[in-house]
Design an enzyme around this catalytic site. Structure first.
Site, mmCIF file in Angstrom:
data_model
loop_
_atom_site.group_PDB
_atom_site.id
_atom_site.type_symbol
_atom_site.label_atom_id
_atom_site.label_comp_id
_atom_site.label_asym_id
_atom_site.label_seq_id
_atom_site.Cartn_x
_atom_site.Cartn_y
_atom_site.Cartn_z
ATOM 1 N NE ARG A 131 52.866 -23.885 -3.150
ATOM 2 C CZ ARG A 131 51.877 -24.191 -2.334
ATOM 3 N NH1 ARG A 131 52.050 -25.060 -1.380
ATOM 4 N NH2 ARG A 131 50.704 -23.620 -2.475
ATOM 5 C CG ASN A 190 50.398 -29.925 2.963
ATOM 6 O OD1 ASN A 190 51.563 -29.825 3.303
ATOM 7 N ND2 ASN A 190 50.005 -30.749 2.017
ATOM 8 C CB CYS A 199 40.667 -23.060 6.806
ATOM 9 S SG CYS A 199 42.387 -22.713 6.453
HETATM 10 P P1 NAD Z 1 49.895 -25.376 1.484
HETATM 11 O O1 NAD Z 1 49.583 -26.724 0.984
HETATM 12 O O2 NAD Z 1 49.690 -24.184 0.616
HETATM 13 O O3 NAD Z 1 51.429 -25.332 1.943
HETATM 14 C C1 NAD Z 1 52.075 -26.332 2.675
HETATM 15 C C2 NAD Z 1 53.476 -26.559 2.092
HETATM 16 O O4 NAD Z 1 54.198 -27.435 2.962
HETATM 17 C C3 NAD Z 1 53.485 -27.214 0.710
HETATM 18 O O5 NAD Z 1 54.128 -26.356 -0.217
HETATM 19 C C4 NAD Z 1 54.264 -28.521 0.938
HETATM 20 O O6 NAD Z 1 55.105 -28.863 -0.149
HETATM 21 C C5 NAD Z 1 55.083 -28.182 2.156
HETATM 22 N N1 NAD Z 1 55.568 -29.351 2.913
HETATM 23 C C6 NAD Z 1 54.870 -30.445 3.306
HETATM 24 N N2 NAD Z 1 55.671 -31.267 4.018
HETATM 25 C C7 NAD Z 1 56.880 -30.693 4.079
HETATM 26 C C8 NAD Z 1 58.121 -31.051 4.690
HETATM 27 N N3 NAD Z 1 58.244 -32.174 5.416
HETATM 28 N N4 NAD Z 1 59.183 -30.229 4.534
HETATM 29 C C9 NAD Z 1 59.058 -29.082 3.819
HETATM 30 N N5 NAD Z 1 57.909 -28.674 3.229
HETATM 31 C C10 NAD Z 1 56.840 -29.473 3.371
HETATM 32 O O7 NAD Z 1 49.083 -25.207 2.843
HETATM 33 P P2 NAD Z 1 48.637 -23.833 3.549
HETATM 34 O O8 NAD Z 1 47.362 -23.356 2.990
HETATM 35 O O9 NAD Z 1 49.815 -22.916 3.606
HETATM 36 O O10 NAD Z 1 48.324 -24.365 5.012
HETATM 37 C C11 NAD Z 1 49.352 -24.758 5.900
HETATM 38 C C12 NAD Z 1 48.770 -24.934 7.288
HETATM 39 O O11 NAD Z 1 48.260 -23.683 7.755
HETATM 40 C C13 NAD Z 1 47.588 -25.904 7.357
HETATM 41 O O12 NAD Z 1 47.650 -26.597 8.573
HETATM 42 C C14 NAD Z 1 46.382 -25.001 7.331
HETATM 43 O O13 NAD Z 1 45.282 -25.571 7.981
HETATM 44 C C15 NAD Z 1 46.879 -23.801 8.108
HETATM 45 N N6 NAD Z 1 46.208 -22.540 7.774
HETATM 46 C C16 NAD Z 1 45.917 -22.204 6.484
HETATM 47 C C17 NAD Z 1 45.327 -20.982 6.186
HETATM 48 C C18 NAD Z 1 44.993 -20.582 4.767
HETATM 49 O O14 NAD Z 1 44.322 -19.583 4.594
HETATM 50 N N7 NAD Z 1 45.417 -21.294 3.760
HETATM 51 C C19 NAD Z 1 45.062 -20.086 7.217
HETATM 52 C C20 NAD Z 1 45.379 -20.438 8.520
HETATM 53 C C21 NAD Z 1 45.969 -21.674 8.792
HETATM 54 C C1 UDX Z 2 39.385 -18.587 6.965
HETATM 55 C C2 UDX Z 2 39.354 -17.714 8.233
HETATM 56 O O1 UDX Z 2 38.610 -16.510 7.964
HETATM 57 C C3 UDX Z 2 40.762 -17.362 8.662
HETATM 58 O O2 UDX Z 2 40.742 -16.638 9.874
HETATM 59 C C4 UDX Z 2 41.561 -18.658 8.848
HETATM 60 O O3 UDX Z 2 42.893 -18.353 9.199
HETATM 61 C C5 UDX Z 2 41.533 -19.480 7.575
HETATM 62 O O4 UDX Z 2 40.164 -19.742 7.195
HETATM 63 P P1 UDX Z 2 39.716 -18.142 4.370
HETATM 64 O O5 UDX Z 2 39.153 -19.504 4.213
HETATM 65 O O6 UDX Z 2 40.990 -17.813 3.687
HETATM 66 O O7 UDX Z 2 39.937 -17.815 5.926
HETATM 67 O O8 UDX Z 2 38.636 -17.057 3.863
HETATM 68 P P2 UDX Z 2 37.273 -16.487 4.501
HETATM 69 O O9 UDX Z 2 37.225 -15.045 4.214
HETATM 70 O O10 UDX Z 2 37.081 -16.882 5.892
HETATM 71 O O11 UDX Z 2 36.158 -17.167 3.585
HETATM 72 C C6 UDX Z 2 35.890 -18.563 3.650
HETATM 73 C C7 UDX Z 2 34.692 -18.882 2.795
HETATM 74 O O12 UDX Z 2 33.494 -18.358 3.387
HETATM 75 C C8 UDX Z 2 34.735 -18.290 1.389
HETATM 76 O O13 UDX Z 2 34.228 -19.212 0.459
HETATM 77 C C9 UDX Z 2 33.846 -17.081 1.481
HETATM 78 O O14 UDX Z 2 33.310 -16.702 0.256
HETATM 79 C C10 UDX Z 2 32.785 -17.582 2.441
HETATM 80 N N1 UDX Z 2 32.084 -16.519 3.164
HETATM 81 C C11 UDX Z 2 32.761 -15.681 3.993
HETATM 82 C C12 UDX Z 2 30.711 -16.387 3.020
HETATM 83 O O15 UDX Z 2 30.076 -17.139 2.280
HETATM 84 N N2 UDX Z 2 30.059 -15.412 3.722
HETATM 85 C C13 UDX Z 2 30.709 -14.565 4.566
HETATM 86 O O16 UDX Z 2 30.050 -13.701 5.172
HETATM 87 C C14 UDX Z 2 32.108 -14.702 4.702
#
Ligand code: NAD
Ligand code: UDX
Length: 473
Positions: A41, A92, A278
């Site tokens: 990554r 994560n 999420c």
């Molecule tokens: P992700 O899996 O894409 O990224 C997490 C990264 O952390 C991975 O690359 C992993 O290798 C790394 N990692 C794990 N343990 C580690 C360690 N000890 N040291 C260094 N690196 C380490 O996950 P993500 O989607 O970025 O989500 C991260 C967090 O943010 C989660 O708690 C998730 O719920 C939250 N979140 C995600 C989203 C989203 O849209 N994906 C939005 C809001 C909040």
């Molecule tokens: C969500 C939250 O929106 C964001 O604020 C949080 O930080 C992470 O989780 P994300 O999962 O990235 O974001 O995308 P989002 O646009 O919320 O869509 C989530 C799912 O709901 C998708 O599968 C999307 O297609 C679906 N969706 C969204 C619907 O089916 N209908 C809608 O009206 C909106």
């Protein structure tokens, strides 16, 4: 994990990467280092041709401007921790797969090991920011670990700063957040740490949008916000079932409901079901939290949001089978879209995976096209989802196609599972029709076909079924 300038981020994923890249862009005076254990990554973040590990509109442009200037990606986690004043923990937090709370509770092993590593290698004081989504009171456990392991003259302050970006619009969401939320202990030191993080965001975010609250409120707000958003989708999807049975049109219902200023028009799009890493995870986490607090009714209330989502996916695949004369065995189904939403290559919990699994269980042949999802990812997801089918068996029934048109050649039915713009605007329906078996069925699981568009397709000869509308609408 993410590290920032003195700041670092631990976790170079969908959150750590874009969030800290934007901080680097907006704060040229801050050196940002993003560290991750995953070497491939980090290598991808560092590729000379900017083939980044995640697809996110606008992200490449941000990374091009900052990488090598004040934005660095590294696997040297220890060094990142030592050099940082402020550390974002963005690892994560998946749903636990086994042990106590399996299937519901968040697995905090990555948060814990990152916290232990910070405690072990830090040689100066740090502000540790909980960026990952975690259960309420996780910051307390982090503080206990840090304090029990810290060296003299090292103090740790913990903040909660949940991330609200949505994938596909992450850069825009980070440039112009609805709000930035910072939770801290309400002590002198806690408030001071909070001010320091606020200063970082104030470089580009209107101060009135930076909210400061207590630590536990901040942690719970993140789970609550996702639960409320997902609940809107499950509500509209529940109504879509009534529409299909009555002749009401879910788009018209959503449009009319949304005019009530107390409800508002956003997040009311009926679909094949919400996906993404999420919503489901965070609601299950909330359910587990409620159960742990002996709040059975509260737990049941939120659990129903996820149940409704499962029902919606099941209902859609059943409608496909029913419409194709109660059997799809040996029939060819083209699935357009594999990502969980448009403008991302992310497939975590994508509804498309569940639909394809259902089609394969019915012994259909499936051809798949998605503009962003790498093929290896599709195979991996299907292998995981199909359980008892081996990869060879899956590969004998599934083909991955380079274009939407290719996927539909020789198909009996076409299913739209992701709302990519090219499906809305770029499909030559007459050519698609000519290449399909007859009768040619279209199933729109994303409401990309309006009433007139659906009518136009019917005139070409298609049998059209749209989510949230009865047959013939
Ligand atoms: P992700 O899996 O894409 O990224 C997490 C990264 O952390 C991975 O690359 C992993 O290798 C790394 N990692 C794990 N343990 C580690 C360690 N000890 N040291 C260094 N690196 C380490 O996950 P993500 O989607 O970025 O989500 C991260 C967090 O943010 C989660 O708690 C998730 O719920 C939250 N979140 C995600 C989203 C989203 O849209 N994906 C939005 C809001 C909040
Ligand atoms: C969500 C939250 O929106 C964001 O604020 C949080 O930080 C992470 O989780 P994300 O999962 O990235 O974001 O995308 P989002 O646009 O919320 O869509 C989530 C799912 O709901 C998708 O599968 C999307 O297609 C679906 N969706 C969204 C619907 O089916 N209908 C809608 O009206 C909106």
């Amino acid at each position: 994990f993410l590290f920032l300038l003195g700041q670092s981020a631990v976790g170079a994923g969908y959150v750590g990467g874009p969030t800290c890249a934007v901080i680097a862009l907006k704060c040229p005076h801050i050196q940002v280092t993003i560290v991750d254990l995953n070497k491939s990554r980090i290598d991808a973040w560092n590729t000379p041709d900017f083939k980044l590990p995640i697809y996110e509109p606008g992200l490449e442009d941000v990374v091009r401007q900052c990488r090598g200037r004040n934005l660095f990606f590294s696997t040297d986690v220890d060094k990142g921790i030592q050099e940082a004043d402020l550390i974002f923990v963005s690892v994560n937090t998946p749903t636990k797969k086994s042990g106590v709370g399996a299937g519901f509770a968040a697995d905090l092993k990555y948060v814990e090991s990152a916290t232990r590593q910070i405690a072990a290698v830090a040689t100066s004081s740090k502000i540790v920011v909980e960026k990952s989504t975690v259960p309420c009171r996780t910051a307390e456990s982090m503080r206990t670990i840090l304090e029990a392991n810290s060296k003299p003259n090292c103090r740790f302050d913990i903040l909660s700063n949940p991330e609200f970006l949505a994938e596909g619009t992450a850069i825009n969401d980070l440039f112009k957040p609805d709000r930035v939320l910072i939770g801290s202990l309400q002590t002198e030191e806690g408030k001071e740490a909070c001010e320091k993080l606020k200063e970082v965001y104030a470089n580009w975010v209107d101060p009135t949008r930076i909210l400061t609250v207590g630590l536990w409120s901040s942690e719970l707000t993140k789970l609550a916000a996702n639960a409320m958003l997902a609940q809107r989708i499950s509500s509209i999807n529940a109504l879509s079932a009534i529409c299909e049975a009555t002749g009401a049109n879910i788009d018209e219902v959503a449009y009319s409901i949304g005019f009530d200023s107390r409800i508002g028009p956003k997040f009311l799009k009926a679909s094949v079901g919400f996906g993404g890493s999420c919503f489901q995870k965070d609601i299950l986490n909330l359910v587990y939290l409620s159960e742990s607090l002996h709040l059975k009714e509260v737990a049941e209330y939120w659990r129903q949001v996820v149940e409704m989502n499962e029902y919606q996916k099941r209902r859609f695949s059943k409608r496909v089978v029913d419409t194709l004369f109660n059997t799809i065995t040996g029939k060819n189904i083209a699935v357009l879209g594999f990502a969980f939403k448009a403008d991302t290559g992310d497939t975590r919990e994508s509804a498309s995976i569940t639909l394809i699994r259902d089609f394969l269980k019915e012994r259909a042949n499936v051809s798949i096209y998605d503009p962003q999802v790498p093929h290896e990812q599709i195979w991996q997801d299907l292998e995981e989802a199909c359980g008892d089918m081996g990869i060879e068996e899956i590969k004998s029934s599934v083909t991955l196609r380079p274009t939407a048109l290719d996927a539909t050649q020789g198909a009996d039915a076409l299913v739209i599972a992701t709302e990519w713009k090219e499906f809305r605007e770029g499909i030559d329906w007459q050519t698609v029709y000519d290449g399909m078996n007859k009768p040619a069925f279209v199933f729109d699981g994303r409401l990309i076909l309006g009433l007139e568009e659906a009518e136009r397709l019917r005139r070409i000869g298609f049998k059209v079924t749209v989510i949230g509308r009865g047959n013939g609408m």
